[in-house]
Design an enzyme around this catalytic site. Structure first.
Site, PDB file in Angstrom:
ATOM      1  N   ILE A  88      41.905  34.465  43.459  1.00  0.00           N
ATOM      2  CA  ILE A  88      41.387  34.944  44.823  1.00  0.00           C
ATOM      3  C   ILE A  88      42.327  34.512  46.012  1.00  0.00           C
ATOM      4  O   ILE A  88      42.545  35.336  46.933  1.00  0.00           O
ATOM      5  CB  ILE A  88      40.121  34.593  44.858  1.00  0.00           C
ATOM      6  CG1 ILE A  88      39.481  35.697  46.117  1.00  0.00           C
ATOM      7  CG2 ILE A  88      39.983  33.140  45.265  1.00  0.00           C
ATOM      8  CD1 ILE A  88      39.351  36.958  45.675  1.00  0.00           C
TER       9      ILE A  88
ATOM     10  N   ARG B  59      45.424  36.841  45.574  1.00  0.00           N
ATOM     11  CA  ARG B  59      45.393  38.275  45.814  1.00  0.00           C
ATOM     12  C   ARG B  59      44.801  38.641  47.189  1.00  0.00           C
ATOM     13  O   ARG B  59      45.323  39.741  47.767  1.00  0.00           O
ATOM     14  CB  ARG B  59      44.530  38.921  44.773  1.00  0.00           C
ATOM     15  CG  ARG B  59      44.856  38.773  43.314  1.00  0.00           C
ATOM     16  CD  ARG B  59      43.878  39.480  42.339  1.00  0.00           C
ATOM     17  NE  ARG B  59      42.733  38.671  42.214  1.00  0.00           N
ATOM     18  CZ  ARG B  59      41.602  38.936  42.591  1.00  0.00           C
ATOM     19  NH1 ARG B  59      41.521  40.040  43.312  1.00  0.00           N
ATOM     20  NH2 ARG B  59      40.608  38.338  42.446  1.00  0.00           N
ATOM     21  N   ARG B  60      43.999  37.772  47.590  1.00  0.00           N
ATOM     22  CA  ARG B  60      43.249  38.365  48.665  1.00  0.00           C
ATOM     23  C   ARG B  60      43.375  37.121  50.042  1.00  0.00           C
ATOM     24  O   ARG B  60      43.648  37.939  51.169  1.00  0.00           O
ATOM     25  CB  ARG B  60      41.902  38.555  48.534  1.00  0.00           C
ATOM     26  CG  ARG B  60      41.542  39.386  47.382  1.00  0.00           C
ATOM     27  CD  ARG B  60      42.048  41.074  47.638  1.00  0.00           C
ATOM     28  NE  ARG B  60      41.255  41.495  48.856  1.00  0.00           N
ATOM     29  CZ  ARG B  60      40.078  42.058  48.712  1.00  0.00           C
ATOM     30  NH1 ARG B  60      39.623  42.381  47.581  1.00  0.00           N
ATOM     31  NH2 ARG B  60      39.562  42.657  49.698  1.00  0.00           N
TER      32      ARG B  60
ATOM     33  N   LYS C  53      33.189  30.557  48.083  1.00  0.00           N
ATOM     34  CA  LYS C  53      31.890  30.621  47.694  1.00  0.00           C
ATOM     35  C   LYS C  53      32.049  30.394  46.155  1.00  0.00           C
ATOM     36  O   LYS C  53      33.037  30.881  45.267  1.00  0.00           O
ATOM     37  CB  LYS C  53      31.215  31.808  47.953  1.00  0.00           C
ATOM     38  CG  LYS C  53      31.825  33.173  47.605  1.00  0.00           C
ATOM     39  CD  LYS C  53      31.388  33.361  46.077  1.00  0.00           C
ATOM     40  CE  LYS C  53      32.145  34.242  45.263  1.00  0.00           C
ATOM     41  NZ  LYS C  53      32.166  34.346  43.729  1.00  0.00           N
TER      42      LYS C  53
ATOM     43  N   ASP D 190      28.974  33.288  40.220  1.00  0.00           N
ATOM     44  CA  ASP D 190      30.083  33.855  40.467  1.00  0.00           C
ATOM     45  C   ASP D 190      29.550  35.257  41.034  1.00  0.00           C
ATOM     46  O   ASP D 190      30.171  35.529  42.159  1.00  0.00           O
ATOM     47  CB  ASP D 190      30.982  34.317  39.396  1.00  0.00           C
ATOM     48  CG  ASP D 190      32.279  35.056  39.760  1.00  0.00           C
ATOM     49  OD1 ASP D 190      32.782  34.412  40.295  1.00  0.00           O
ATOM     50  OD2 ASP D 190      32.256  35.980  39.345  1.00  0.00           O
TER      51      ASP D 190
ATOM     52  N   TYR E 292      31.559  48.527  36.492  1.00  0.00           N
ATOM     53  CA  TYR E 292      31.854  48.020  38.065  1.00  0.00           C
ATOM     54  C   TYR E 292      30.720  48.630  38.817  1.00  0.00           C
ATOM     55  O   TYR E 292      30.688  50.016  38.880  1.00  0.00           O
ATOM     56  CB  TYR E 292      33.271  48.281  38.488  1.00  0.00           C
ATOM     57  CG  TYR E 292      33.172  47.595  39.828  1.00  0.00           C
ATOM     58  CD1 TYR E 292      33.607  46.285  39.964  1.00  0.00           C
ATOM     59  CD2 TYR E 292      33.023  48.314  41.092  1.00  0.00           C
ATOM     60  CE1 TYR E 292      33.752  45.463  41.291  1.00  0.00           C
ATOM     61  CE2 TYR E 292      33.432  47.588  42.177  1.00  0.00           C
ATOM     62  CZ  TYR E 292      33.668  46.418  42.322  1.00  0.00           C
ATOM     63  OH  TYR E 292      33.789  45.408  43.446  1.00  0.00           O
TER      64      TYR E 292
END
Length: 326
Positions: free
Chosen positions: A15, A18-19, A96, A176, A232
């Site tokens: 994460i 990528r972000r 988180k 998650d 999804y």
């Protein structure tokens, strides 16, 4: 401070790659100084890609040219390394969930309070303006009296080596994915939520999917669905006495996506198109702004963040306690 926030990163996660770190690099309010990993080659790869130093955890935490640390380690390591960061005098943006239990969350919050430092949980979806638009419609009475809230965050199975299948690292779908619909319910309905039922589908020592039923202090029914075994979905529906509202990609909208709120009443469906927003950059900049403005744990905004984060973990604990395991 009259300069950008100097940020270090402990943990070279997916994460982050990528972000989060692309968002950091886009901001003029943050400067990425160094990244740290237990894997030297991974740290080097991150450092070369994001144009910063590569180092190890302990060295990064001890550096005096870093004001704050972003911590995207597995959840079971948040208390250990988050405490180390705070005790080293650095503000903390913790990925988180903030911890794996309410007790751990309370302990980490206590360390931040003792150190007089900002502690934020990197729940990026909370910073997207689409949810403020939903809240405004609720306040205007557009949906009538809220009656039920249903939220889902589910996705297909992960690679077998993914850490979210490792119980000792804080794996499982509740921590998650499940925390998203729970936190969305807190955002729109308040923290006075009570868990009235839950079920978890177990496999390989972790929960692979689950569902929880809650109720708000005002009697609004809440259903939270989550898992690693679905096609999804990232959505929620708020159903009121006169209309219902649907929002797709509620938790993971791309930065260039213009959200569409669908409001359905007796006379048909109305579509409300909202501006695109960059929730990762907004989260990083909100944290940076708090630090640069000199916020401490006693500031009203930081007290709210701590209270919300702790309540999320209390609800997670309640879901675990009440869940029927299948």
């Amino acid at each position: 401070m009259n300069r950008p926030l100097r940020l270090g990163v402990v943990g070279c996660s997916s994460i982050a790659w990528r972000r989060a770190l692309p968002a950091v690099c886009e901001s003029d309010r943050v400067t990425l100084v160094a990244v740290a990993s237990r894997d030297k080659e991974k740290a080097k790869r991150f450092a070369e890609h994001f144009d910063c130093d590569a180092t190890d955890y302990l060295t990064l935490v001890a550096r005096d040219d870093i004001d704050a640390v972003y911590l995207p380690l597995p959840p079971s390591l948040h208390l250990e390394w988050g405490s180390a960061v705070l005790r080293a005098g650095k503000h903390l943006l913790c990925e988180k969930p903030i911890a794996t239990t309410a007790a751990e969350a309370g302990e980490l919050i206590g360390v931040a309070q003792e150190a007089g430092l900002v502690l934020r949980e990197n729940f990026t979806f909370l910073h997207h303006s689409q949810h403020a638009a939903v809240s405004a419609l609720m306040d205007e009475g557009r949906l009538g009296e809220p009656r039920s809230f249903t939220a889902s965050f589910c996705f297909p199975p992960l690679p077998e080596t993914d850490i979210r299948y490792v119980a000792s690292l804080g794996g499982g779908s509740l921590l998650d994915a499940g925390v998203y619909p729970i936190r969305a319910a807190q955002l729109l309905l308040g923290n006075d939520l009570m868990v009235v039922g839950a079920s978890l589908r177990m496999g390989d020592g972790v929960d692979l999917a689950g569902q929880a039923q809650l109720v708000s202090a005002d009697g609004v029914f809440v259903s939270a669905q989550f898992g690693f075994q679905h096609s999804y979905a990232s959505r929620y529906e708020l159903w009121g006495s006169t209309a219902r509202l649907n929002l797709e990609r509620a938790f993971t909208p791309p930065a260039d996506r213009s959200p569409l709120l669908r409001i359905t009443g007796q006379d048909g469906t109305e579509g409300v198109v909202l501006p695109a927003d960059h929730q990762f950059r907004r989260s990083v900049e909100s944290f940076a702004d708090a630090v640069l403005a000199g916020h401490g744990p006693a500031h009203v905004d930081e007290r709210r963040w701590s209270m919300d984060s702790l309540r999320t973990m209390e609800l997670v604990d309640e879901i675990r306690t009440r869940a029927v395991l299948v």
